[in-house]
Scaffold this active site. Structure first.
Site, PDB file in Angstrom:
ATOM      1  N   GLY A  11       0.830  -1.200   0.000  1.00 12.87           N
ATOM      2  CA  GLY A  11       0.000   0.000   0.000  1.00 12.87           C
ATOM      3  C   GLY A  11       0.869   1.256   0.000  1.00 12.87           C
ATOM      4  O   GLY A  11       2.103   1.182   0.003  1.00 12.87           O
ATOM      5  N   MET A  12       0.203   2.410   0.016  1.00 10.59           N
ATOM      6  CA  MET A  12       0.921   3.694  -0.076  1.00 10.59           C
ATOM      7  C   MET A  12       1.880   3.893   1.094  1.00 10.59           C
ATOM      8  O   MET A  12       3.056   4.198   0.904  1.00 10.59           O
ATOM      9  CB  MET A  12      -0.100   4.831  -0.129  1.00 10.59           C
ATOM     10  CG  MET A  12       0.519   6.203  -0.299  1.00 10.59           C
ATOM     11  SD  MET A  12      -0.693   7.462  -0.675  1.00 10.59           S
ATOM     12  CE  MET A  12      -1.642   7.516   0.825  1.00 10.59           C
ATOM     13  N   ILE A  45      -5.916 -10.735   6.117  1.00  2.64           N
ATOM     14  CA  ILE A  45      -6.112 -10.623   7.566  1.00  2.64           C
ATOM     15  C   ILE A  45      -7.579 -10.782   7.967  1.00  2.64           C
ATOM     16  O   ILE A  45      -7.881 -10.970   9.147  1.00  2.64           O
ATOM     17  CB  ILE A  45      -5.532  -9.301   8.142  1.00  2.64           C
ATOM     18  CG1 ILE A  45      -6.207  -8.069   7.505  1.00  2.64           C
ATOM     19  CG2 ILE A  45      -4.026  -9.259   7.982  1.00  2.64           C
ATOM     20  CD1 ILE A  45      -5.832  -6.752   8.200  1.00  2.64           C
ATOM     21  N   ALA A  68      -5.502  -2.176   5.338  1.00  4.94           N
ATOM     22  CA  ALA A  68      -6.852  -1.710   5.664  1.00  4.94           C
ATOM     23  C   ALA A  68      -7.674  -1.598   4.396  1.00  4.94           C
ATOM     24  O   ALA A  68      -7.139  -1.571   3.279  1.00  4.94           O
ATOM     25  CB  ALA A  68      -6.787  -0.331   6.342  1.00  4.94           C
ATOM     26  N   TYR A 133     -16.002   3.753   7.943  1.00  5.51           N
ATOM     27  CA  TYR A 133     -14.542   3.581   7.987  1.00  5.51           C
ATOM     28  C   TYR A 133     -14.025   3.896   9.394  1.00  5.51           C
ATOM     29  O   TYR A 133     -13.289   3.101   9.984  1.00  5.51           O
ATOM     30  CB  TYR A 133     -13.903   4.503   6.940  1.00  5.51           C
ATOM     31  CG  TYR A 133     -12.390   4.594   7.011  1.00  5.51           C
ATOM     32  CD1 TYR A 133     -11.587   3.535   6.596  1.00  5.51           C
ATOM     33  CD2 TYR A 133     -11.768   5.752   7.484  1.00  5.51           C
ATOM     34  CE1 TYR A 133     -10.201   3.626   6.654  1.00  5.51           C
ATOM     35  CE2 TYR A 133     -10.381   5.849   7.539  1.00  5.51           C
ATOM     36  CZ  TYR A 133      -9.601   4.788   7.125  1.00  5.51           C
ATOM     37  OH  TYR A 133      -8.234   4.883   7.198  1.00  5.51           O
TER      38      TYR A 133
HETATM   39  N1  NAP Z   1      -4.569   7.258   3.401  1.00  3.16           N
HETATM   40  C1  NAP Z   1      -4.871   8.071   4.411  1.00  3.16           C
HETATM   41  O1  NAP Z   1      -5.080   9.276   4.215  1.00  3.16           O
HETATM   42  C2  NAP Z   1      -4.938   7.538   5.818  1.00  3.16           C
HETATM   43  C3  NAP Z   1      -5.336   8.408   6.849  1.00  3.16           C
HETATM   44  C4  NAP Z   1      -5.387   7.929   8.163  1.00  3.16           C
HETATM   45  C5  NAP Z   1      -5.044   6.612   8.432  1.00  3.16           C
HETATM   46  N2  NAP Z   1      -4.674   5.785   7.415  1.00  3.16           N
HETATM   47  C6  NAP Z   1      -4.326   4.397   7.757  1.00  3.16           C
HETATM   48  O2  NAP Z   1      -2.975   4.168   7.365  1.00  3.16           O
HETATM   49  C7  NAP Z   1      -2.819   2.824   6.916  1.00  3.16           C
HETATM   50  C8  NAP Z   1      -2.203   2.827   5.519  1.00  3.16           C
HETATM   51  O3  NAP Z   1      -3.050   3.547   4.636  1.00  3.16           O
HETATM   52  P1  NAP Z   1      -2.743   3.608   3.078  1.00  3.16           P
HETATM   53  O4  NAP Z   1      -3.368   4.840   2.555  1.00  3.16           O
HETATM   54  O5  NAP Z   1      -1.306   3.334   2.826  1.00  3.16           O
HETATM   55  O6  NAP Z   1      -3.630   2.376   2.560  1.00  3.16           O
HETATM   56  P2  NAP Z   1      -3.572   1.603   1.170  1.00  3.16           P
HETATM   57  O7  NAP Z   1      -2.694   2.301   0.181  1.00  3.16           O
HETATM   58  O8  NAP Z   1      -4.995   1.337   0.789  1.00  3.16           O
HETATM   59  O9  NAP Z   1      -2.842   0.247   1.573  1.00  3.16           O
HETATM   60  C9  NAP Z   1      -3.471  -0.749   2.311  1.00  3.16           C
HETATM   61  C10 NAP Z   1      -2.932  -2.071   1.834  1.00  3.16           C
HETATM   62  O10 NAP Z   1      -3.613  -3.116   2.564  1.00  3.16           O
HETATM   63  C11 NAP Z   1      -3.975  -4.125   1.631  1.00  3.16           C
HETATM   64  N3  NAP Z   1      -5.112  -4.898   2.124  1.00  3.16           N
HETATM   65  C12 NAP Z   1      -6.432  -4.615   1.982  1.00  3.16           C
HETATM   66  N4  NAP Z   1      -7.162  -5.592   2.546  1.00  3.16           N
HETATM   67  C13 NAP Z   1      -6.293  -6.490   3.047  1.00  3.16           C
HETATM   68  C14 NAP Z   1      -6.449  -7.734   3.709  1.00  3.16           C
HETATM   69  N5  NAP Z   1      -7.662  -8.250   3.964  1.00  3.16           N
HETATM   70  N6  NAP Z   1      -5.346  -8.412   4.084  1.00  3.16           N
HETATM   71  C15 NAP Z   1      -4.116  -7.929   3.819  1.00  3.16           C
HETATM   72  N7  NAP Z   1      -3.903  -6.760   3.168  1.00  3.16           N
HETATM   73  C16 NAP Z   1      -4.981  -6.059   2.784  1.00  3.16           C
HETATM   74  C17 NAP Z   1      -4.327  -3.346   0.367  1.00  3.16           C
HETATM   75  O11 NAP Z   1      -4.366  -4.183  -0.756  1.00  3.16           O
HETATM   76  P3  NAP Z   1      -5.319  -3.762  -1.998  1.00  3.16           P
HETATM   77  O12 NAP Z   1      -4.862  -2.408  -2.438  1.00  3.16           O
HETATM   78  O13 NAP Z   1      -5.064  -4.846  -2.988  1.00  3.16           O
HETATM   79  O14 NAP Z   1      -6.711  -3.737  -1.454  1.00  3.16           O
HETATM   80  C18 NAP Z   1      -3.192  -2.326   0.348  1.00  3.16           C
HETATM   81  O15 NAP Z   1      -2.041  -2.841  -0.281  1.00  3.16           O
HETATM   82  C19 NAP Z   1      -4.208   2.196   6.990  1.00  3.16           C
HETATM   83  O16 NAP Z   1      -4.323   1.505   8.197  1.00  3.16           O
HETATM   84  C20 NAP Z   1      -5.158   3.380   6.996  1.00  3.16           C
HETATM   85  O17 NAP Z   1      -6.369   3.072   7.672  1.00  3.16           O
HETATM   86  C21 NAP Z   1      -4.612   6.217   6.115  1.00  3.16           C
END
Ligand code: NAP
Length: 291
Positions: A11-12, A45, A68, A133
């Site tokens: 993920g990002m 997960i 997530a 969410y």
């Molecule tokens: N982005 C924001 O602005 C933000 C703000 C506050 C908190 N956060 C938190 O920070 C964390 C990282 O966010 P991010 O933006 O980097 O998220 P992201 O880019 O969506 O990365 C999440 C990764 O988790 C994978 N994933 C989804 N479902 C899964 C599962 N069941 N088992 C294993 N892996 C799974 C996704 O795969 P797929 O892409 O293939 O689904 C993706 O590679 C998360 O916990 C998020 O809640 C993010």
């Protein structure tokens, strides 16, 4: 060799976090540690039995869960899936980690708050999520607290980085396609660069920190101000930006109007304070534009 497992590594945030952990091999924390990144290809997960056995077999010293279901509007339509990944998923990871004595770090969100406070939220403030969410992420926090005494929860917000779709990439793409953009001007938060956040996660782990911490880049702005800064720093001042209300956007999920996170606890614990969001943004844009 001892292992640190990052789940959500494609993920990002996950990609930058793995890089930051790997490139800090010279320091005491990760010296002699193997950094392992898993994503959906290696572990789902949401599935209890396989998550437990995968983690137990690996026997990591620490598990950092950044996986997530992050599509905030999608979560409103797919509640079960959001709960399965964000809440149950965290529980399964905690169960697996507990079985092999691993520490757990969980990434959570400002969307656990309702945004009515009008001043930065402390870690001790009462959550009251407005959308699915936020509810599922809060449940993830609670599961982790139930399962482990020794946990680290890091709440962050408004992330951008090289390896995912985000507000910065969306503004730049739209600005290449049209002359006038509309951006929401009634939500306030702190844009946060995934590299800066990854360094803070590393610092908290190094300090053996426990409990809840808020981590963002410094000071706050609206999406509208953030959008204007993206265009100005990218020398695209010719593109006009019109401020609009959240209501007029009609999105499925309600967002908090003010969800700024107080990060003083991070400073007290580690001595670290992330730079101003505009400094981080400038560096980020410089990097992506030079490629
Ligand atoms: N982005 C924001 O602005 C933000 C703000 C506050 C908190 N956060 C938190 O920070 C964390 C990282 O966010 P991010 O933006 O980097 O998220 P992201 O880019 O969506 O990365 C999440 C990764 O988790 C994978 N994933 C989804 N479902 C899964 C599962 N069941 N088992 C294993 N892996 C799974 C996704 O795969 P797929 O892409 O293939 O689904 C993706 O590679 C998360 O916990 C998020 O809640 C993010």
């Amino acid at each position: 060799m001892k292992r640190i497992l990052v789940i959500g590594a494609k993920g990002m945030l996950g990609r930058d976090l793995v890089t930051v952990l790997q490139t800090s091999q010279s320091n005491d924390l990760t010296k002699g540690f193997e950094i392992i990144g898993w994503d959906l290809d290696e572990i789902d997960i949401g599935q209890e039995a396989s998550t437990l056995s995968r983690i137990e077999n690996l026997r990591p010293a620490s598990v950092i869960n950044v996986a997530a279901y992050t599509d905030v509007d999608g979560c409103e339509k797919n509640r079960d899936q959001a709960f399965r990944v964000n809440a149950e998923g965290m529980k399964h990871v905690a169960m697996g980690a507990k079985a092999c004595g691993a520490k757990v770090v969980y990434l959570s969100t400002d969307y656990v708050f309702d945004g009515k406070k009008k001043e930065p939220y402390l870690e001790s403030d009462l959550p009251n999520p407005l959308n699915v969410y936020g509810q599922t992420k809060l449940k993830g926090e609670q599961y982790l607290q139930e399962w482990m005494e020794d946990y680290l929860i890091i709440r962050t917000q408004w992330l951008y980085g090289r390896h995912g779709k985000n507000f910065v990439s969306s503004v730049l793409r739209q600005a290449r396609e049209k002359q006038v953009l509309t951006i929401v001007d009634d939500q306030t938060g702190s844009p946060t660069y995934t590299i800066d956040l990854s360094k803070a996660i590393l610092a908290l782990i190094q300090h053996n920190s426990r409990g809840i911490f808020h981590v963002t880049n410094q000071t706050a702005c609206t999406w509208y101000t953030f959008g204007q800064a993206i265009l100005n720093f990218s020398k695209m001042e010719g593109v006009k930006v019109i401020p609009i209300s959240s209501e007029s956007l009609g999105r499925a999920a309600v967002r908090p109007f003010y969800s700024v996170l107080d990060t003083q606890k991070l400073k007290r614990e580690t001595g670290m304070s992330l730079r101003h969001w505009s400094e981080a943004l400038k560096e980020y844009l410089g990097e992506i534009n030079s490629k």
